[in-house]
Motif scaffolding. Sequence first.
Motif, mmCIF file in Angstrom:
data_model
loop_
_atom_site.group_PDB
_atom_site.id
_atom_site.type_symbol
_atom_site.label_atom_id
_atom_site.label_comp_id
_atom_site.label_asym_id
_atom_site.label_seq_id
_atom_site.Cartn_x
_atom_site.Cartn_y
_atom_site.Cartn_z
ATOM 1 N N GLY A 335 -17.104 -7.206 47.665
ATOM 2 C CA GLY A 335 -16.074 -6.089 48.018
ATOM 3 C C GLY A 335 -14.772 -6.463 47.416
ATOM 4 O O GLY A 335 -14.467 -7.478 46.592
ATOM 5 N N ARG A 336 -13.928 -5.499 47.318
ATOM 6 C CA ARG A 336 -12.589 -5.758 46.765
ATOM 7 C C ARG A 336 -11.930 -7.196 47.261
ATOM 8 O O ARG A 336 -10.929 -7.430 46.839
ATOM 9 N N ASN A 337 -12.103 -7.362 48.730
ATOM 10 C CA ASN A 337 -11.541 -8.352 49.173
ATOM 11 C C ASN A 337 -12.476 -9.745 48.856
ATOM 12 O O ASN A 337 -12.196 -10.718 49.561
ATOM 13 N N TYR A 338 -13.359 -9.553 47.859
ATOM 14 C CA TYR A 338 -13.919 -10.785 47.607
ATOM 15 C C TYR A 338 -15.102 -11.120 48.670
ATOM 16 O O TYR A 338 -15.036 -12.620 48.895
ATOM 17 N N ALA A 349 -17.149 -14.800 48.339
ATOM 18 C CA ALA A 349 -17.751 -15.222 46.948
ATOM 19 C C ALA A 349 -16.517 -15.197 45.998
ATOM 20 O O ALA A 349 -15.462 -14.852 46.349
ATOM 21 N N PRO A 350 -16.703 -15.882 44.643
ATOM 22 C CA PRO A 350 -15.466 -16.014 43.975
ATOM 23 C C PRO A 350 -14.901 -14.523 43.613
ATOM 24 O O PRO A 350 -15.534 -13.867 43.381
ATOM 25 N N TYR A 351 -13.579 -14.793 43.795
ATOM 26 C CA TYR A 351 -12.832 -13.290 43.503
ATOM 27 C C TYR A 351 -13.123 -12.747 42.139
ATOM 28 O O TYR A 351 -13.184 -11.110 42.069
ATOM 29 N N THR A 352 -13.431 -13.516 41.264
ATOM 30 C CA THR A 352 -13.610 -12.945 39.757
ATOM 31 C C THR A 352 -15.083 -11.909 40.002
ATOM 32 O O THR A 352 -15.368 -11.119 38.798
ATOM 33 N N LEU A 353 -15.841 -12.040 41.032
ATOM 34 C CA LEU A 353 -16.974 -11.323 40.960
ATOM 35 C C LEU A 353 -17.038 -10.047 41.748
ATOM 36 O O LEU A 353 -17.988 -9.539 42.072
ATOM 37 N N ALA A 354 -15.623 -9.685 42.253
ATOM 38 C CA ALA A 354 -15.709 -8.255 42.951
ATOM 39 C C ALA A 354 -16.186 -7.066 42.296
ATOM 40 O O ALA A 354 -15.869 -6.998 41.191
ATOM 41 N N GLY A 355 -16.989 -6.688 43.229
ATOM 42 C CA GLY A 355 -17.788 -5.388 42.596
ATOM 43 C C GLY A 355 -18.979 -5.749 41.868
ATOM 44 O O GLY A 355 -19.915 -4.713 41.881
ATOM 45 N N ARG A 356 -19.326 -6.813 41.832
ATOM 46 C CA ARG A 356 -20.858 -7.358 41.161
ATOM 47 C C ARG A 356 -21.973 -7.449 42.480
ATOM 48 O O ARG A 356 -21.338 -7.512 43.663
ATOM 49 N N ILE A 357 -22.968 -6.985 42.227
ATOM 50 C CA ILE A 357 -24.087 -6.914 43.264
ATOM 51 C C ILE A 357 -24.879 -8.310 43.137
ATOM 52 O O ILE A 357 -25.351 -8.851 42.115
ATOM 53 N N THR A 391 -14.346 -17.980 54.813
ATOM 54 C CA THR A 391 -13.935 -17.740 53.436
ATOM 55 C C THR A 391 -13.457 -19.342 52.938
ATOM 56 O O THR A 391 -12.868 -19.843 53.550
ATOM 57 N N LEU A 392 -14.130 -19.390 51.702
ATOM 58 C CA LEU A 392 -13.788 -20.793 51.048
ATOM 59 C C LEU A 392 -12.473 -20.609 50.319
ATOM 60 O O LEU A 392 -12.333 -19.835 49.717
ATOM 61 N N PRO A 393 -11.846 -21.842 50.402
ATOM 62 C CA PRO A 393 -10.418 -22.007 49.526
ATOM 63 C C PRO A 393 -10.639 -21.576 48.115
ATOM 64 O O PRO A 393 -9.629 -20.812 47.515
ATOM 65 N N GLU A 394 -11.696 -22.197 47.492
ATOM 66 C CA GLU A 394 -11.811 -22.052 46.007
ATOM 67 C C GLU A 394 -12.167 -20.504 45.807
ATOM 68 O O GLU A 394 -11.989 -20.198 44.404
ATOM 69 N N HIS A 395 -12.506 -19.580 46.522
ATOM 70 C CA HIS A 395 -12.785 -18.199 46.334
ATOM 71 C C HIS A 395 -11.411 -17.234 46.347
ATOM 72 O O HIS A 395 -11.625 -16.247 45.957
ATOM 73 N N VAL A 396 -10.287 -17.834 46.929
ATOM 74 C CA VAL A 396 -9.257 -17.034 47.107
ATOM 75 C C VAL A 396 -8.380 -16.909 45.687
ATOM 76 O O VAL A 396 -8.270 -18.009 45.175
ATOM 77 N N PRO A 397 -7.977 -15.731 45.200
ATOM 78 C CA PRO A 397 -6.954 -15.779 44.086
ATOM 79 C C PRO A 397 -5.631 -16.737 44.783
ATOM 80 O O PRO A 397 -5.106 -16.657 45.754
ATOM 81 N N ALA A 398 -4.736 -16.950 43.299
ATOM 82 C CA ALA A 398 -3.839 -17.822 43.757
ATOM 83 C C ALA A 398 -2.500 -16.941 44.533
ATOM 84 O O ALA A 398 -1.933 -17.468 45.304
ATOM 85 N N GLN A 399 -2.504 -15.608 44.409
ATOM 86 C CA GLN A 399 -1.645 -14.785 45.052
ATOM 87 C C GLN A 399 -1.793 -14.694 46.611
ATOM 88 O O GLN A 399 -1.006 -14.041 47.145
ATOM 89 N N HIS A 400 -3.087 -15.019 46.881
ATOM 90 C CA HIS A 400 -3.515 -14.835 48.204
ATOM 91 C C HIS A 400 -3.349 -16.151 48.959
ATOM 92 O O HIS A 400 -3.647 -16.130 50.023
#
Length: 530
Positions: A335-338, A349-357, A391-400
Amino acid sequence: MADYGAIMALVLEHRSYSEIVETVGCSRREISLVKKTVHAHSITAAQAAGMNREQLERLFPDGRKNVSAGFAQPDFPGIVRSMKSNRHYTLQQAWHRYLQLIGVPGKKYGYTQFCQLFNDYAATHEVVATLHHEPGRAMLVDWAGDTLALQDALTGQVTKAYLFVAVLPYSGMVFCRGFTDMKQPAWNSAHVKAFEAFGGSSQIVVPDNAATATNRHSQGDGTRIVNASYRRLADHYGTAVVPARSNHPRDKAAAESAVNVVNKRVIGYLAEELWLTLDELNAAIEERVVEINEKIRRVDGSTRYERFTQEEADLLQPLPAEQFDSVEWKQLKVGRNYHVSADYQHYSAPYTLAGRILKVRLTSLKVTIFDGESVLCEHPRKHGRKGQYSTLPEHVPAQHRDVAGLWSRNWFLERARGFGPATVEVIEMLLDRAAIEAQAYLDCQNILMGLGKRNRTRLEAACQQVVNQHGYPTYTTLKRVMAGLNSDSQQAAAPSPVPSDMKKKTAPPSPEDEPLQVFVRGADYYGEGR
């Protein structure tokens, strides 16, 4: 006493056991006795026809007659009628009523002899077949009909806890555990916990025909097969699944009895208490089950646990080295909230994969997320209250990542700066006005995340207007001011100084000033015709 004369006549006519039982209403044991007696005395049909009552009693003496003469005889036909009208009526209840009979001469039978006499009566009158259980052979399983309530400590939401019940019918040993649903993973996990509690597995497991146990071959086909997941569990523990027949509740009467005990001794004790977590509830259930198994003594003076340890525990099959864990695969979208969502729980999941199945493997203990064939991450499986996040810390974008000081003065002011200086000033006014600063946090949240969620410019304009008017900022005031603005782009006017209410003093005219020119119309101007 059986009608041995009639039985003998039918035996000499070479009728089958079934025909004789149906005609006379006797037991097969009595038919066998008559056959042996006829053969031993070489009795013919003519001799049998001429025998009187005394001769028959000499051939077939009733050894119990003299013994039973001193005992009060139970009303077995009445007991059968009670069992047919009340499916919860038991032999133990019938025996207690028999002991309480007043005005009936004679001694009273003990429970064991009472049951034996009833079995003899049932056999001769085709009432029911008595199930004789072997130690370690079967484990009967079912869900208790009633549920317990779980209340979330944060949201106050109430959900149901479903109780799984397993029983070893020989010893009566009971297992019970709560789950948040009755789906396949919970069903399998419940069996694993039951085997571990008993310290071994039985030769067979007897469930009902629920969807978590069996499936139909095809639509409209009456035959059923054990479903694949349940069969894998049975193979892992070296047991066989033998579902009870439909509309034959006596096939798993011990499970019905155990459910009855759980309803009274577990649910009856725990239903009025407030349970916030499933673990807390299961700890309380375990205490109640210990009392059922180890402290309650039955009619013969033993407890379930004593009979289990002495006669049944050693006959159970040993547990395998590894615990069974059911596996489920899903294709889930990030989801958009990774986070991916599975069974109302959320895993990052890693935030860069938002929208992927992505491919996700779920077991009772872990959730593993794959990108193709590569493992991205693993999470512990969430159970209990719906909507939990892992939520794993490495999955979170810097701004969050900077969430220090969440719900604090600085946290609200930092978010207010994204709206504008007037919003910052209003939030400061709210925080300063509260006797306890935290009392204003909810108002701040409602203004920033409620009013300003989709109207950032309009909220800033409304705050500016309240500041200009030196108003008393509240959620309601700002909402009313925002409703009065013409558009989202409208800005409040810049603050202007308030006019003075003091009258200005004017100096008297000086002689040097030019005389004031005054023009006055004459009377002829207002004459007729003008």
